[in-house]
Design a protein around this motif. Structure first.
Motif, PDB file in Angstrom:
ATOM      1  N   ILE A 186       0.841  -1.116   0.008  1.00  0.00           N
ATOM      2  CA  ILE A 186       0.055   0.010  -0.061  1.00  0.00           C
ATOM      3  C   ILE A 186       0.943   1.092  -0.076  1.00  0.00           C
ATOM      4  CG2 ILE A 186      -1.630   1.244   1.464  1.00  0.00           C
ATOM      5  CD1 ILE A 186      -2.745  -1.336   2.575  1.00  0.00           C
ATOM      6  N   VAL A 187       0.379   2.239  -0.833  1.00  0.00           N
ATOM      7  CA  VAL A 187       1.271   3.519  -0.812  1.00  0.00           C
ATOM      8  C   VAL A 187       0.625   4.413  -0.214  1.00  0.00           C
ATOM      9  CG1 VAL A 187       2.156   5.483  -2.144  1.00  0.00           C
ATOM     10  CG2 VAL A 187       1.990   2.952  -3.176  1.00  0.00           C
ATOM     11  N   VAL A 188       1.383   4.907   1.199  1.00  0.00           N
ATOM     12  CA  VAL A 188       0.593   6.016   2.030  1.00  0.00           C
ATOM     13  C   VAL A 188       0.984   7.259   1.677  1.00  0.00           C
ATOM     14  CG1 VAL A 188       0.610   6.611   4.404  1.00  0.00           C
ATOM     15  CG2 VAL A 188       1.030   4.345   4.041  1.00  0.00           C
ATOM     16  N   VAL A 189      -0.036   8.134   1.466  1.00  0.00           N
ATOM     17  CA  VAL A 189      -0.032   9.397   0.816  1.00  0.00           C
ATOM     18  C   VAL A 189      -0.086  10.402   1.860  1.00  0.00           C
ATOM     19  CG1 VAL A 189      -0.804  11.061  -0.908  1.00  0.00           C
ATOM     20  CG2 VAL A 189      -0.895   8.760  -1.249  1.00  0.00           C
ATOM     21  N   PHE A 190       1.040  11.149   2.131  1.00  0.00           N
ATOM     22  CA  PHE A 190       0.761  12.335   3.303  1.00  0.00           C
ATOM     23  C   PHE A 190       0.827  13.605   2.654  1.00  0.00           C
ATOM     24  CE2 PHE A 190       3.409   9.047   5.502  1.00  0.00           C
ATOM     25  CZ  PHE A 190       2.747   8.854   6.781  1.00  0.00           C
ATOM     26  N   ASP A 191      -0.440  14.145   2.549  1.00  0.00           N
ATOM     27  CA  ASP A 191      -0.691  15.283   1.786  1.00  0.00           C
ATOM     28  C   ASP A 191      -0.442  16.419   2.887  1.00  0.00           C
ATOM     29  OD1 ASP A 191      -1.375  17.598   0.389  1.00  0.00           O
ATOM     30  OD2 ASP A 191      -3.475  16.731  -0.062  1.00  0.00           O
ATOM     31  N   GLU A 192       0.815  17.137   2.737  1.00  0.00           N
ATOM     32  CA  GLU A 192       0.987  18.265   3.717  1.00  0.00           C
ATOM     33  C   GLU A 192       1.173  19.552   3.043  1.00  0.00           C
ATOM     34  OE1 GLU A 192       3.632  15.146   6.330  1.00  0.00           O
ATOM     35  OE2 GLU A 192       4.721  16.549   5.494  1.00  0.00           O
ATOM     36  N   ALA A 193       0.172  19.881   2.532  1.00  0.00           N
ATOM     37  CA  ALA A 193      -0.018  21.214   1.977  1.00  0.00           C
ATOM     38  C   ALA A 193       0.341  22.493   2.692  1.00  0.00           C
ATOM     39  CB  ALA A 193      -1.120  21.579   1.005  1.00  0.00           C
ATOM     40  N   TYR A 194      -0.003  22.191   4.114  1.00  0.00           N
ATOM     41  CA  TYR A 194       0.134  23.482   4.961  1.00  0.00           C
ATOM     42  C   TYR A 194       1.331  23.154   6.026  1.00  0.00           C
ATOM     43  CZ  TYR A 194      -4.471  24.075   3.002  1.00  0.00           C
ATOM     44  OH  TYR A 194      -5.188  24.403   1.997  1.00  0.00           O
ATOM     45  N   PHE A 195       2.173  22.275   5.655  1.00  0.00           N
ATOM     46  CA  PHE A 195       3.194  21.957   6.476  1.00  0.00           C
ATOM     47  C   PHE A 195       4.055  23.160   7.070  1.00  0.00           C
ATOM     48  CE2 PHE A 195       7.877  21.344   6.610  1.00  0.00           C
ATOM     49  CZ  PHE A 195       8.062  20.422   7.648  1.00  0.00           C
ATOM     50  N   GLU A 196       4.287  24.142   6.179  1.00  0.00           N
ATOM     51  CA  GLU A 196       5.145  25.288   6.657  1.00  0.00           C
ATOM     52  C   GLU A 196       4.347  26.217   7.678  1.00  0.00           C
ATOM     53  OE1 GLU A 196       4.364  24.505   3.456  1.00  0.00           O
ATOM     54  OE2 GLU A 196       6.199  23.776   2.648  1.00  0.00           O
ATOM     55  N   TYR A 197       3.126  26.016   7.744  1.00  0.00           N
ATOM     56  CA  TYR A 197       2.573  26.711   8.820  1.00  0.00           C
ATOM     57  C   TYR A 197       2.413  26.155  10.144  1.00  0.00           C
ATOM     58  CZ  TYR A 197       0.293  30.083   5.380  1.00  0.00           C
ATOM     59  OH  TYR A 197       0.293  30.930   4.494  1.00  0.00           O
ATOM     60  N   VAL A 198       2.722  24.995  10.244  1.00  0.00           N
ATOM     61  CA  VAL A 198       2.415  24.036  11.599  1.00  0.00           C
ATOM     62  C   VAL A 198       3.208  24.421  12.437  1.00  0.00           C
ATOM     63  CG1 VAL A 198       2.514  21.474  12.348  1.00  0.00           C
ATOM     64  CG2 VAL A 198       1.647  21.998  10.151  1.00  0.00           C
ATOM     65  N   ARG A 199       2.523  24.656  13.842  1.00  0.00           N
ATOM     66  CA  ARG A 199       3.317  25.002  15.003  1.00  0.00           C
ATOM     67  C   ARG A 199       3.795  23.904  16.099  1.00  0.00           C
ATOM     68  NH1 ARG A 199       0.738  30.172  17.319  1.00  0.00           N
ATOM     69  NH2 ARG A 199      -0.882  29.433  16.057  1.00  0.00           N
ATOM     70  N   ASP A 200       2.807  22.893  15.959  1.00  0.00           N
ATOM     71  CA  ASP A 200       2.883  21.877  16.866  1.00  0.00           C
ATOM     72  C   ASP A 200       4.007  21.108  16.894  1.00  0.00           C
ATOM     73  OD1 ASP A 200       2.423  19.457  18.545  1.00  0.00           O
ATOM     74  OD2 ASP A 200       0.254  19.760  18.469  1.00  0.00           O
ATOM     75  N   PRO A 201       4.892  20.955  17.737  1.00  0.00           N
ATOM     76  CA  PRO A 201       6.217  20.014  17.645  1.00  0.00           C
ATOM     77  C   PRO A 201       5.802  18.559  17.606  1.00  0.00           C
ATOM     78  CG  PRO A 201       5.891  20.755  19.950  1.00  0.00           C
ATOM     79  CD  PRO A 201       4.669  21.567  19.131  1.00  0.00           C
ATOM     80  N   GLN A 202       4.648  17.928  17.813  1.00  0.00           N
ATOM     81  CA  GLN A 202       4.325  16.692  17.765  1.00  0.00           C
ATOM     82  C   GLN A 202       4.066  16.447  16.494  1.00  0.00           C
ATOM     83  OE1 GLN A 202       4.987  14.753  20.295  1.00  0.00           O
ATOM     84  NE2 GLN A 202       5.515  16.730  21.317  1.00  0.00           N
ATOM     85  N   PHE A 203       4.009  17.278  15.333  1.00  0.00           N
ATOM     86  CA  PHE A 203       3.646  16.890  14.168  1.00  0.00           C
ATOM     87  C   PHE A 203       4.889  15.886  13.305  1.00  0.00           C
ATOM     88  CE2 PHE A 203       3.594  17.567   9.495  1.00  0.00           C
ATOM     89  CZ  PHE A 203       2.506  17.656   9.129  1.00  0.00           C
ATOM     90  N   PRO A 204       4.319  14.930  12.859  1.00  0.00           N
ATOM     91  CA  PRO A 204       5.127  14.018  12.251  1.00  0.00           C
ATOM     92  C   PRO A 204       6.251  14.343  11.401  1.00  0.00           C
ATOM     93  CG  PRO A 204       3.267  13.554  11.408  1.00  0.00           C
ATOM     94  CD  PRO A 204       2.893  14.767  12.225  1.00  0.00           C
ATOM     95  N   ASP A 205       7.247  13.636  11.374  1.00  0.00           N
ATOM     96  CA  ASP A 205       8.572  13.751  10.293  1.00  0.00           C
ATOM     97  C   ASP A 205       8.244  12.665   9.181  1.00  0.00           C
ATOM     98  OD1 ASP A 205      10.698  13.749   8.734  1.00  0.00           O
ATOM     99  OD2 ASP A 205      11.867  12.980  10.198  1.00  0.00           O
ATOM    100  N   SER A 206       7.235  12.857   8.339  1.00  0.00           N
ATOM    101  CA  SER A 206       6.777  11.865   7.699  1.00  0.00           C
ATOM    102  C   SER A 206       7.676  11.433   6.630  1.00  0.00           C
ATOM    103  CB  SER A 206       5.570  12.375   6.700  1.00  0.00           C
ATOM    104  OG  SER A 206       5.508  13.496   6.221  1.00  0.00           O
ATOM    105  N   ILE A 207       8.923  12.330   6.123  1.00  0.00           N
ATOM    106  CA  ILE A 207       9.915  11.975   5.153  1.00  0.00           C
ATOM    107  C   ILE A 207      10.735  10.914   5.804  1.00  0.00           C
ATOM    108  CG2 ILE A 207      11.738  12.917   3.803  1.00  0.00           C
ATOM    109  CD1 ILE A 207      10.436  15.690   3.668  1.00  0.00           C
ATOM    110  N   ARG A 208      10.621  11.050   7.124  1.00  0.00           N
ATOM    111  CA  ARG A 208      11.598   9.753   7.623  1.00  0.00           C
ATOM    112  C   ARG A 208      11.101   8.205   7.103  1.00  0.00           C
ATOM    113  NH1 ARG A 208       9.975   8.269  13.422  1.00  0.00           N
ATOM    114  NH2 ARG A 208       9.421   5.961  12.600  1.00  0.00           N
TER     115      ARG A 208
END
Ligand SMILES: *Cc1c(COP(=O)(O)O)cnc(C)c1O
Length: 359
Positions: A186-208
């Motif tokens: 299965i291909v998991v698609v992380f659509d992070e169009a607003y990534f640069e606005y996120v402030r919460d430090p718990q946001f995942p490092d999906s590129i990992r």
């Protein structure tokens, strides 16, 4: 003879974009129209991007670099991946379409939230796949339920993070649990169009996950904080294998030369990004407070928009706001989405909303 239309295509409705400012001005003869409907950056484009465009003018008779060499390398450097792991799109929207066409055979399933970016359903259906929708919990993706919705026919799973239209995010722990349960077919698609606005430090490092060789793709765009929505350019970061598959069906000149050049300049314009974030933080505060003063409870947002229940027919409020020269987005029922603007536009919106509610 009647035209044959595949039932999947017949079932689709054209995407309704946010109303353009010019159109509303023409229709209502208004001088001043404020558009807070499409999550565009109210600061405008990066000045460096605008300047870079001029350098491209004399070469417009040439086809673009179909391989997007400079931009792909700059993105790869930024995220510490190989340049063969970067794919450019005519907006990240286009990459969503490529994913559907590349991975779905007729009847294959794509798991997604029931209240998310409408393009997923559209592209999956157009590719003759089957959207499998999973209800949000507290306006947030329920990744455990999404994992349970996987069947032997599942090929794609979409995580819109932060989610459009709710603005909510899923955190690193929730994504990690999901990735433990998703198999490699299965291909998991992380659509992070607003990534640069996120402030919460718990946001995942999906590129990992991409770096770990998982079958995943992270979508980012130049349309939101970078302020280049009109040029149509976005990108995906994925494994070399998935990038190679997508490249087989990618139209050769999908990222045009102006877009490539401007995106390259915007990517290096940290001041513009930082300023845009600051404007959004202040505006979020202002609009949030204003909405609460009017008796609403906007859903906490990690993006550049707020989603709220107007507690009455949302379409009518939306239409009344249009007559006030303010364009927001009516999503469904009593729910409206408003993009955070510059302070003055936010004030005009809040005043207009107040007027609309009291008539
Ligand atoms: C705006 C947006 C996109 C990207 O749009 P493009 O302009 O095609 O890059 C993708 N996903 C979501 C959730 C969005 O809100």
């Amino acid at each position: 003879m009647a035209l044959y239309i595949h039932p999947d295509i017949q079932s689709l409705n054209p995407y309704v974009p946010g109303k353009p400012v010019d159109e509303l001005q023409r229709e209502l003869g208004l001088d001043r129209v404020i558009k807070l409907a499409s999550n565009e950056n109210p600061v405008g484009p990066s000045p460096k991007a605008v300047a870079a465009l001029a350098e491209e003018h004399a070469s417009l008779h040439r086809y673009p670099d179909g391989g997007g060499y400079r931009l792909r390398h700059a993105i790869a450097d930024r995220w510490k991946v190989g340049s063969d792991q970067v794919i450019l799109g005519n907006g990240s929207d286009e990459i969503l379409g490529l994913l559907a066409r590349a991975f779905l055979a007729p009847g294959d399933e794509a798991v997604m939230a029931d209240h998310t970016f409408v393009i997923y359903k559209m592209e999956v259906t157009a590719a003759h796949g089957k959207p499998v929708t999973v209800p949000l919990v507290d306006w947030t993706h329920d990744l455990d339920a999404m994992a349970r919705a996987i069947t032997p026919r599942t090929r794609l799973l979409f995580v819109c993070n932060p989610n459009n239209p709710t603005g909510t995010m899923v955190d690193a722990d929730a994504v990690s649990r999901l990735m433990d349960r998703v198999s490699q077919d299965i291909v998991v698609v992380f659509d992070e169009a607003y990534f640069e606005y996120v402030r919460d430090p718990q946001f995942p490092d999906s590129i990992r996950y991409v770096k770990e060789g998982r079958n995943a793709i992270v979508l980012r765009t130049f349309s939101k904080i970078y302020g280049l929505a009109g040029l149509r350019i976005g990108y995906g970061i994925t494994t070399p294998e998935i990038a190679g598959i997508l490249n087989r069906i990618r139209p050769p000149f999908n990222a045009n030369s102006l877009a490539q050049r401007a995106a390259l300049a915007a990517l290096g314009d940290d001041d513009h990004v930082a300023n845009s974030r600051a404007v959004n933080v202040a505006g979020m505060e202002q609009v949030g407070r204003g909405l609460r003063e009017l008796g609403f409870e906007p859903i906490p947002s990690e993006a550049n928009f707020l989603y709220f229940d107007v507690k009455r027919d949302g379409r009518r409020v939306f239409e009344s706001l249009l007559r006030e020269g303010v364009i927001v987005r009516h999503i469904e029922g009593t729910m409206l989405r408003v993009t955070i603007g510059q302070a003055e536009d936010n004030t005009v919106f809040l005043h207009a909303l107040k007027r609309v509610l009291t008539v």
